[in-house]
Enzyme design. Structure first.
Site, PDB file in Angstrom:
ATOM      1  N   HIS A  35      -2.723   1.329   6.940  1.00 19.38           N
ATOM      2  CA  HIS A  35      -3.041   1.242   5.513  1.00 19.38           C
ATOM      3  C   HIS A  35      -3.146   2.652   4.947  1.00 19.38           C
ATOM      4  CE1 HIS A  35      -4.300  -0.807   1.885  1.00 19.38           C
ATOM      5  NE2 HIS A  35      -5.352  -0.005   1.772  1.00 19.38           N
ATOM      6  N   HIS A  86      -5.720   1.854  -4.382  1.00 19.77           N
ATOM      7  CA  HIS A  86      -4.840   1.315  -3.347  1.00 19.77           C
ATOM      8  C   HIS A  86      -4.430  -0.112  -3.685  1.00 19.77           C
ATOM      9  CE1 HIS A  86      -7.970  -1.033  -0.720  1.00 19.77           C
ATOM     10  NE2 HIS A  86      -8.384  -0.975  -1.952  1.00 19.77           N
ATOM     11  N   CYS A 136       0.811  -1.227   0.000  1.00 20.45           N
ATOM     12  CA  CYS A 136       0.000   0.000   0.000  1.00 20.45           C
ATOM     13  C   CYS A 136       0.842   1.274   0.000  1.00 20.45           C
ATOM     14  CB  CYS A 136      -0.998  -0.023   1.162  1.00 20.45           C
ATOM     15  SG  CYS A 136      -0.264   0.101   2.814  1.00 20.45           S
TER      16      CYS A 136
END
Length: 364
Positions: A326, A338, A278
């Site tokens: 994240h 993402h 990520c």
């Protein structure tokens, strides 16, 4: 939210759901009007018919969420240790170069001081008064005496420089030793984080491997439904009613880069060009835009400027979960790009499909 923006958002999300691009496993609800996640009650799921031996897929989904979340946290720790290890290695190399150059300089100073001492010794022997009495030309003697005094001063200067160089070498050695200790500590942290990542991913893969084909399909639907409900609740909260910020030139470049990576596999610790995690995706997107940012989602949250969720614009980074484990790139109209987790690819998702911690802006 204006009717036009809401209409476009609703249409985009509906299409995304139909194409299964809004799936984001492990999502929960949040009403992200402040940098602190505010969870809202999860809607009641209609339980699937049960029969002897049928697994509780909602429990499985939650277990997978936990395992992949733990893997994400460990991945962030690994990436941070990797980044620090690289910096410390470079610093040690630089200090080693300084030490080598300092030793060469010190050897040269020793040679010059020795030469000056030998010259002074050869000119010595008798006191200045005797040299004056024995000299045929007093002016020549005085000129020579002046040069000797200059030589004395130069020698003292060389000795001072030698002392300073020696101290510098000692400091370089201490700095190198300290950096080496940090390097070893981060190597250990990196190894521990790697082990944890691999263990969590292996455990999650084992859970998934035990599911039947029909159960995997139902689990995927549960994930998509949870993501869609969270996104809908987020939009209904009105958080984007006044949104509509225009991307900066750099933000546009970051979005273009991220968009070009759609479909590429997730791989923990990866920064491209073929695979990403990520924060690897977000950091590389902004690097492509000419703006260096921290490597990990947690450091991005700590170091970059924060903006209100309702004021975000395309190119901004949305940080998720209370531990900033994240991160995604906001692309506008309530959507993000993402790299979700192992087994998935870089994709578009609803920005509110996961609990938002806050938003940061890499450029001013």
């Amino acid at each position: 939210m204006g009717s036009g923006v809401r209409s476009v958002t609703t249409t985009a999300i509906a299409l995304a759901c139909a194409a299964a691009i809004l799936s984001a496993p492990g999502v929960a609800y949040a009403a992200p009007t402040t940098p602190t996640p505010i969870p809202t009650p999860a809607p009641t799921l209609t339980p699937a018919p049960t029969s002897p031996g049928t697994k509780d897929l909602e429990a499985v989904r939650m277990k997978l969420d936990t395992l992949y979340h733990d893997a994400a946290v460990a991945t962030d720790a690994y990436n941070l240790a990797e980044e620090r290890t690289g910096k410390q290695s470079a610093q040690i190399v630089g200090l080693a170069r300084e030490i080598v150059e300092g030793k060469v300089r010190l050897d040269d100073l020793w040679e010059r001081v020795g030469a000056a001492a030998r010259a002074q010794y050869r000119a010595g022997g008798l006191p200045d008064e005797a040299h004056l009495m024995l000299s045929d030309d007093p002016r020549e003697f005085l000129d020579g005496a002046g040069r000797i005094r200059q030589g004395d001063q130069a020698t003292k200067g060389l000795l001072t420089e030698m002392e300073r160089t020696q101290k510098d070498l000692e400091q370089y050695a201490r700095d190198a030793a300290a950096q080496w200790k940090k390097l070893e500590a981060n190597r250990e942290a990196k190894a521990k984080a790697k082990k944890k990542v691999e263990e969590r991913i292996a455990a999650a893969e084992k859970v998934e491997s035990e599911l039947e084909t029909e159960e995997k399909e139902r689990l995927a639907k549960l994930e998509q439904q949870a993501a869609h409900r969270a996104q809908t609740a987020w939009l209904d909260s009105g958080v984007l009613d006044d949104a509509g910020g225009t991307a900066s030139t750099q933000g546009e470049k970051a979005v273009r880069y991220a968009t070009a990576q759609i479909g590429k596999p997730y791989e923990w610790g990866a920064e491209g060009p073929k695979t990403f995690d990520c924060s690897g995706l977000t950091s590389q997107a902004w690097a492509a835009a000419g703006q260096g940012i921290p490597r990990t989602s947690q450091e991005q949250w700590k170091q970059l400027d924060r903006v209100a969720v309702g004021a975000m614009r395309p190119g901004d980074l949305i940080i998720y979960n209370s531990d900033a484990s994240h991160v995604a790139l906001y692309i506008g109209d309530g959507a993000i790009i993402h790299a979700p987790r192992p087994g998935r690819t870089v994709t578009i998702a609803g920005a509110g499909s996961m609990p938002i911690l806050g938003v940061v802006r890499p450029d001013k």
